[in-house]
Design an enzyme around this catalytic site. Sequence first.
Site, PDB file in Angstrom:
ATOM      1  N   HIS A  16       0.838  -1.218   0.000  1.00  0.00           N
ATOM      2  CA  HIS A  16       0.000   0.000   0.000  1.00  0.00           C
ATOM      3  C   HIS A  16       0.866   1.260   0.000  1.00  0.00           C
ATOM      4  O   HIS A  16       0.432   2.300   0.497  1.00  0.00           O
ATOM      5  CB  HIS A  16      -0.938   0.030   1.212  1.00  0.00           C
TER       6      HIS A  16
ATOM      7  N   SER B 247      14.913  21.110 -15.194  1.00  0.00           N
ATOM      8  CA  SER B 247      13.816  22.019 -15.506  1.00  0.00           C
ATOM      9  C   SER B 247      14.379  23.251 -16.200  1.00  0.00           C
ATOM     10  O   SER B 247      15.458  23.730 -15.850  1.00  0.00           O
ATOM     11  CB  SER B 247      13.102  22.423 -14.214  1.00  0.00           C
TER      12      SER B 247
ATOM     13  N   LYS C  17      16.220  21.469 -10.181  1.00  0.00           N
ATOM     14  CA  LYS C  17      15.553  20.212 -10.518  1.00  0.00           C
ATOM     15  C   LYS C  17      16.405  19.248 -11.347  1.00  0.00           C
ATOM     16  O   LYS C  17      17.200  19.645 -12.178  1.00  0.00           O
ATOM     17  CB  LYS C  17      14.263  20.507 -11.313  1.00  0.00           C
TER      18      LYS C  17
ATOM     19  N   GLU D 278       9.760   8.112 -16.059  1.00  0.00           N
ATOM     20  CA  GLU D 278       8.368   8.548 -16.264  1.00  0.00           C
ATOM     21  C   GLU D 278       7.884   8.181 -17.663  1.00  0.00           C
ATOM     22  O   GLU D 278       6.749   7.742 -17.861  1.00  0.00           O
ATOM     23  CB  GLU D 278       8.259  10.060 -16.091  1.00  0.00           C
TER      24      GLU D 278
END
Length: 476
Positions: free
Chosen positions: A156, A277, A283, A290
């Site tokens: 979970h 970024s 970043k 992804e």
Amino acid sequence: MATTKSGDPPSYVITPTSEFLSSLEVDRPLLRYDLAGSVAHARMLGEVGLLAPDEVRALESGLRAVDLEARTGTFPWRSELEDVHTNVEVRLTELAGPVAGKLHTGRSRNDQVALDERLYLRATVHDLAGRLVRLEEALLRRATEERSTPIPGYTHLQRAQLVTVAHVLLAHFWRFERDLDRLWATAARANVSPLGAGALAGSTLPLDPARTAQELGFDRSFENSLDAVSDRDPLAELLFDLALFAVHASALGEEIVLYASKEFGYLERSPVLGSGSSLMPQKRNPDAAELVRGKAGRSIGDLVALLTVLKGLPLAYDRDLQEDKAPVLDAVRTATAVLDALGDLVGGIRFDAERLGLAARDPELLATDVAEALVRHGTPFRAAHEAVGAHFRAGSDPADLTPLRRSFPSAAPELDAVRDPATAVARRRTSGGPAPDAVAQQLELARARLAAHAASLSSLGRKVGLVEELLNEEEK
Ligand code: ARG
């Protein structure tokens, strides 16, 4: 002998709707397979007496001349010729002369395309399987390096029990292992030749489908001509295999995304993960993982697209079947890119030992271990569960087990032993479990599987290689 004049489109492709009907955009990749299939077909026609030996020779050398043009990028593709098959036939007519008009004896584009697709599938599975093996090797190498590194295991997405980094990596390995098994099975089931089925009902001519099947490395020829020209099961299976692979890859991608976040912090920030970024200077995003995760959508879509085309089609060939190629090409291209990206990721990521160590020292991860220590000293598991649960809910320092030691004095010495993460995880020795000893066995099993794949790769490789051989063979 009447044949089309050199370069003229055969009348069967002349239609005002030819642009709509064209499959060239998606069937060009079938060219080599089409040529090899034609060499085998010409030889068979010679063997059964439908072609004279010099005609077979002329066709073979014409087909090889077409292959040379294809390999050197000089093949003059013509969109008005509808598909790869007719492009080859017309070009062959130009290169070899009227004898080209005999190649299509007893053959239809219906059994021809089904054949080309099976040859393509065999080569594609061989290529994808090789890449999957390399990804598995990368996982295995990293697992060997991180055999004893404790890491929280989750259910979970909540910290649950300690496992090892190797155990996590190998969990993904076994998923990919099943993907590989499915690919082998798909290629094995697909290894039946449809050539000789003709348009749908075989031929009145004395064709020998078993002969072409053998020449092209198939296990046998079709059992039923109607089935042979309509069967796209091999492509549907391949798309399912790739969709499930993509789902597995997406789960590994997701794990990398989570581990790379500051909240987990298990991975070092590095350009291996992806780009930064354009606005936020701090970043470093896990883009590659992804994108692996996102590509699964495409692969599942490709499977659904093909099944939807196939649903409810009447037997034998229907032009709908031409729509089988785009999803297959897309899924294969996607899987290839995902395999390579994941291989680079798995090989390139670095675990942050400090953050992992910190997370692994979370005393809650050992709650079950504490309960099991009580069980070993005679407490029924349910009672141990209640007592340890109460301890962790009490709000005092959960790492201080003094209250439990007092309530269960005979278990006290053992409670001390479960405090260090490395020692604790080493006790999870269940076969197939995360302890370094158990992982060592897992690694051995995994290495044995990789050795078996090397054998499967080379045996499929021999069949795949027949296409090249047919195209390269010196004329007899
Ligand atoms: N381009 C067609 C396909 O991809 C080849 C078979 C065409 N057959 C036909 N009867 N029109 O399926």
